[in-house]
Design a protein around this motif. Structure first.
Motif, mmCIF file in Angstrom:
data_model
loop_
_atom_site.group_PDB
_atom_site.id
_atom_site.type_symbol
_atom_site.label_atom_id
_atom_site.label_comp_id
_atom_site.label_asym_id
_atom_site.label_seq_id
_atom_site.Cartn_x
_atom_site.Cartn_y
_atom_site.Cartn_z
ATOM 1 N N THR A 1 0.872 -0.995 0.009
ATOM 2 C CA THR A 1 -0.143 0.195 -0.009
ATOM 3 C C THR A 1 0.796 1.222 0.171
ATOM 4 O O THR A 1 2.077 1.378 0.305
ATOM 5 C CB THR A 1 -0.819 0.021 1.224
ATOM 6 N N GLY B 1 0.409 5.896 0.175
ATOM 7 C CA GLY B 1 -0.547 7.147 0.374
ATOM 8 C C GLY B 1 -0.329 7.998 1.604
ATOM 9 O O GLY B 1 0.240 7.407 2.603
ATOM 10 N N GLN C 1 -5.780 2.492 -7.367
ATOM 11 C CA GLN C 1 -6.016 3.522 -6.822
ATOM 12 C C GLN C 1 -7.104 4.397 -6.436
ATOM 13 O O GLN C 1 -7.968 4.221 -7.517
ATOM 14 C CB GLN C 1 -4.915 4.757 -7.382
ATOM 15 N N ALA C 2 -7.424 5.264 -5.545
ATOM 16 C CA ALA C 2 -8.624 6.054 -5.450
ATOM 17 C C ALA C 2 -8.656 6.926 -6.740
ATOM 18 O O ALA C 2 -7.714 7.666 -7.184
ATOM 19 C CB ALA C 2 -8.575 6.796 -4.384
ATOM 20 N N PRO D 1 -4.267 7.666 -2.670
ATOM 21 C CA PRO D 1 -4.087 6.414 -2.104
ATOM 22 C C PRO D 1 -4.198 5.231 -2.854
ATOM 23 O O PRO D 1 -5.064 5.227 -3.711
ATOM 24 C CB PRO D 1 -4.776 6.663 -0.663
ATOM 25 N N GLY D 2 -3.557 4.336 -2.446
ATOM 26 C CA GLY D 2 -3.786 2.863 -3.321
ATOM 27 C C GLY D 2 -2.922 1.702 -2.843
ATOM 28 O O GLY D 2 -2.082 1.861 -1.765
ATOM 29 N N LEU E 1 -12.445 3.424 -8.157
ATOM 30 C CA LEU E 1 -10.797 2.982 -8.211
ATOM 31 C C LEU E 1 -10.430 3.220 -9.682
ATOM 32 O O LEU E 1 -11.460 2.810 -10.544
ATOM 33 C CB LEU E 1 -10.729 1.682 -7.923
ATOM 34 N N ILE F 1 -7.616 2.513 2.115
ATOM 35 C CA ILE F 1 -7.779 3.619 1.221
ATOM 36 C C ILE F 1 -8.903 4.434 1.489
ATOM 37 O O ILE F 1 -9.185 5.717 1.714
ATOM 38 C CB ILE F 1 -8.030 3.171 -0.308
ATOM 39 N N GLU G 1 -8.598 6.527 4.290
ATOM 40 C CA GLU G 1 -7.689 7.622 4.118
ATOM 41 C C GLU G 1 -8.430 8.978 3.137
ATOM 42 O O GLU G 1 -8.592 9.954 3.258
ATOM 43 C CB GLU G 1 -6.587 7.586 3.104
ATOM 44 N N THR G 2 -9.528 8.275 2.579
ATOM 45 C CA THR G 2 -10.575 8.937 1.615
ATOM 46 C C THR G 2 -11.877 9.380 2.491
ATOM 47 O O THR G 2 -12.454 10.327 1.876
ATOM 48 C CB THR G 2 -10.649 8.677 0.185
#
Length: 892
Positions: free
Chosen positions: A7, A9, A242-243, A42-43, A92, A75, A78-79
């Motif tokens: 991972t 991010g 990834q986002a 992030p991803g 994604l 992810i 974080e998002t």
């Protein structure tokens, strides 16, 4: 337990740029950018080993799904979004990422996670609703093509019909409700074609996308690209999840591609393109005309729409600062992808940017001057084979140009050829020996084989970072893109330019340095190999151990090779001197003579011709070593074949045509390449070797007196398998040498050696070295005799072997290290056991192949010899081989 997922991010990452083998180039650099604090969505990266497993077992590895789910949870944290959530969905992107960049060759899926519920959560307002349904449409179209295997053209037809029905010219004009209608038609198409509905479960979508990206590693276009660029098929590709960030959220959003320096010229300036309110595939596909990043570029390219610098100054300033930081971090020119989502800049990729050879040289030299890298690092960064781009003609600046269209100078250099409109036509033309320019509206990854077959590429759409531009620059093929004042009429097979209508087969010239397309063939001039090229080659010459010679049979070849830096002649094939003009007639008389007296009479006429040739070669090389191979080919190559030729030779010899035909028939061989040739000729007819030896030594005397430089000929006896063969021929040579030196009153230093081109010679090298003073490896015949494959017939099946993974490389292009290479290694070791200071070289076509040259350095050969135009390539390859060996052994 194997770790499948890494991972990245929010300022941290589990991997780094050093992990390129497992994470691929994209994944490793995403991790690196995240770790140094750049704004990266992030991803997670699924390692390339998972791809290898998938392709072998047709299933994802056990435990991979759980690791992906854990990565997605990171992810989500974080998002603040959730994958599959109808109210606040996480979407994604799923992209490939091999350890070696393969632009456009593998598949990508964007907006993954959209379905009939999540699309509602994405579209909170009227503007968002239009964006949401456009994104859903894009996802269905991309997923249908990449994962479900439906032709993307079918979706384009539906979209074109819908735009016409609703009265719109552009995609951006459709409303949310109109996009919904397109979505309905897309889904109906999928269900009709496949018998099942479009998948609504986001996890099913994700598994399908990951599998499709893995599978695309073995697509026809990816396999072709790997073969062209010598990328091993067993590597596999990583997958990056990834986002999503969106460049199509209105006028405050954008997406683009940037190079930290100009990839065509090497100029130190930010260079690239962007599109407002667009996703990344819009830039690469060339379906919309992109805008310039900087005001300077906008003015130079004549764009009327604002640059990113003017339109979004804050995002531009941040992008500029990040590009400077990345270049300083990696100490190399970077190719970055970015998205601006409502004013916020996100970095989606960085990698060492593909560049023209001229740009590569300038960037490497400039970075040495800037203190970023050392001279040896600069030498190591230039792809040797790419120097070929600099060694061929460009358009003569003094000639008038009939410009029929213009576009962007996507890949430098000039090329002339017949117009073809499809890759299949380009391939067919190449097989027939015709040079063509591939003319398309735009290229796609499926065109890779046609692009490689063409001399140049012209597209009417696309920008400096379109597929055609990126691939052409990597191949070193001249390319003009975005020639909007030209039109391709595919149906009627026409190219419509400024006042002209050209059809398939008509000649055009493209100038990839100016972006112009010209009618007809245009005079060319040779490039000046000075400036950055000369500086870098000086550094290379300081770094290398092996010397570089040339294979030259004519004065013109020798002069060209000297201009390219050759340090002698490693192979002069004397038989090539006999095919021209009156010489072929005398040669035929010699071969067809019925006794020694007749042969000697013809040889007396050939002697001054040979002596003159050798004198000129020795003079041109001015004291540098010259290796001359005695007559080698099967005699049938010289024999008359037509009735007219037989009649001419018979008349010259005072014979009846019937008598001469009988003599020709008597010389017929069933397998001439393994027949009466090489040293076997010199043993059967020693007068031939005597004549050639006399011509060599008399020429050495003449050249030494003319130039004042000592001439040290190296006489090579071909096709030796037994020491006794070499002993016999060497005795003939030494007898003639003594006679010539006595007649001239001059001592000539010379060597007698042999070409190692038979497996027996390699295995008995320690015995043959008792007589031979040097070995030159004739890898063309050594490859033939080791494999039992005729080089002339190999093309019928070697490509099939490569495609099916039986072999990775054509052994006649790049040396077979395990078999032929092992024989070379054995011969070198055994030869030097007998004669420690023995000179060793290679003179087959492999002498100009970078990979083969690295092998020669490893074995410890003294020199490589190659064709004149490959001398710079060999000089650079030899330097890189020396640098690599010093690094591996820890020597400075």
């Amino acid at each position: 337990m194997e770790k499948w997922v890494y991972t990245f991010g929010s300022g941290k990452a589990e991997g780094s740029a050093r992990d390129v083998t497992r994470l691929g180039g994209k994944g490793a650099n995403l991790a690196e950018m995240a770790a140094i604090g750049l704004p990266v969505p992030p991803g997670l990266t699924v390692v390339s080993d998972a791809c290898v497993y998938f392709l072998k077992n047709n299933a994802l590895p056990e435990g991979l799904r759980d690791e992906i789910l854990a990565g997605i949870a990171t992810i989500e944290a974080e998002t603040g979004k959730r994958f599959g959530d109808a109210a606040n969905p996480l979407l994604l992107s799923v992209r490939s990422g091999a350890r070696s960049s393969m632009p456009g060759m593998m598949d990508t899926v964007l907006n993954l996670g959209l379905n009939d519920q999540t699309v509602q959560g994405l579209g909170h307002s009227a503007e968002d609703a239009r964006f949401a349904f456009d994104s859903y449409r894009r996802f269905i179209q991309m997923y249908g093509d990449v994962v479900l295997g439906l032709d993307h053209a079918i979706f384009e037809d539906i979209l074109d019909d819908a735009k016409a029905r609703f009265g719109h010219e552009n995609d951006t004009d459709l409303s949310a409700s109109e996009w919904q209608e397109v979505i309905r038609l897309y889904k109906a198409l999928i269900e009709e074609e496949l018998g099942e509905p479009f998948p609504q479960d986001p996890m099913v979508q994700l598994a399908g996308a990951v599998g499709a990206v893995f599978s695309s590693w073995m697509s026809a276009r990816a396999v072709t690209y790997r073969q062209l660029h010598n990328i091993p098929g067993h590597w596999g590709t990583a997958v990056n999840i990834q986002a999503m960030v969106f460049g199509n959220l209105g006028s405050g959003s954008a997406t683009g591609v940037a190079f930290t320096r100009n990839p065509s010229t090497g100029e130190k300036t930010l260079y690239g393109e962007f599109l407002v309110n667009a996703q990344g595939e819009d830039v690469v596909a060339g379906i919309r005309t992109p805008q310039a990043l900087t005001e300077k570029a906008r003015i130079e390219q004549g764009h009327d729409r604002p640059s990113l610098e003017k339109l979004m100054p804050e995002a531009f300033a941040e992008l500029t600062a990040i590009c400077d930081r990345l270049e300083a971090h990696y100490c190399d020119m970077q190719d970055v992808e970015f998205t601006i989502e409502r004013g916020a800049l996100w970095m989606l990729q960085t990698r060492a940017g593909k560049r023209s050879t001229r740009a590569a040289l300038k960037i490497a030299v400039d970075m040495v001057d800037e203190g970023l890298i050392a001279e040896e690092e600069a030498v190591s960064r230039i792809e040797p084979a790419s120097l070929d781009q600099l060694l061929h003609p460009t358009i003569d600046p003094r000639v008038a140009r009939q410009v029929i269209g213009s576009g962007l100078p996507a890949s430098p250099g000039a090329a002339t050829g017949e117009i073809v409109f499809t890759s299949e036509e380009a391939m067919a033309a190449e097989q027939e020996g015709r040079k063509v320019i591939l003319v398309r509206m735009e290229t796609s990854p499926e065109d890779i084989h046609g692009m490689n077959a063409a001399e140049g590429i012209l597209t009417t759409r696309g920008g400096m970072t379109s597929h055609a531009a990126v691939v052409a620059r990597g191949m070193g093929i001249p390319c003009v893109t975005g020639a909007g004042n030209m039109r391709v009429d595919q149906r009627n097979g026409l190219l419509l330019g400024l006042g002209v209508k050209l059809k398939k087969g008509d000649l055009i010239t493209i100038d990839g340095s100016s972006g112009q397309a010209l009618k007809g063939a245009v005079p060319m001039v040779q490039p000046e190999l000075s400036g950055d090229f000369a500086r870098l080659m000086d550094w290379a010459d300081k770094a290398r151990r092996m010397t570089v010679r040339t294979n030259a049979d004519t004065p013109a070849d020798a002069r060209a090779a000297r201009a390219f830096g050759a340090e002698g002649i490693g192979l002069c094939r004397t038989e090539h001197m006999f095919f021209e003009g009156e010489r072929i007639h005398v040669m035929r008389e010699m071969i067809l003579a019925e006794d020694e007296a007749g042969r000697r009479a013809a040889l007396d006429r050939l002697l001054p011709m040979q002596r003159s040739d050798f004198t000129e070669l020795f003079t041109i090389m001015h004291g540098q070593p010259v290796t001359i191979r005695l007559l080698d080919p099967p005699l049938h190559e010289f024999l008359p074949k037509t009735e007219e030729e037989i009649a001419d030779v018979a008349a010259a010899m005072g014979l009846l045509p019937r008598q001469l035909s009988q003599r020709v028939e008597a010389l017929h061989e069933f397998n001439p390449m393994l027949g009466h040739r090489g040293c076997r000729l010199a043993i059967s007819y020693p007068e031939i070797a005597e004549m050639q030896a006399r011509a060599i030594f008399e020429a050495a005397v003449a050249a030494a007196r003319e130039t004042g430089a000592p001439v040290e000929p190296e006489i090579m006896v071909p096709l030796v398998g037994l020491r006794s063969e070499l002993d016999y021929v060497k005795a003939c040579i030494e007898k003639v040498a003594s006679a010539v030196m006595r007649e001239a009153g001059l001592t000539i230093t010379y060597l007698v050696g042999t070409m190692i081109e038979l497996p027996r010679a390699a295995l008995r090298a320690h015995v043959i070295a008792e007589a031979a003073e040097f070995f030159s490896f004739g890898t063309n015949d050594l490859t033939q005799t080791t494999f039992g494959i005729s080089r002339d017939d190999a093309a019928a099946f070697i490509p099939t072997y490569q495609r099916k993974g039986i072999i990775e490389r054509d052994p006649f292009i790049s040396l077979d290290f395990d078999g032929v290479g092992e024989l070379i290694r054995i011969a070198a070791e055994r030869g030097r056991q007998t004669r420690p200071e023995m000179k060793l070289g290679i003179c087959g076509e492999h002498g100009g192949d970078p990979a083969s040259i690295h092998f020669c350095e490893d074995v410890g050969l003294d020199y490589v010899s190659c064709s004149p135009f490959r001398v710079p390539i060999a000089r650079l390859s030899a330097a890189q081989a020396s640098i690599l060996q010093r690094r591996e052994t820890g020597k400075s």
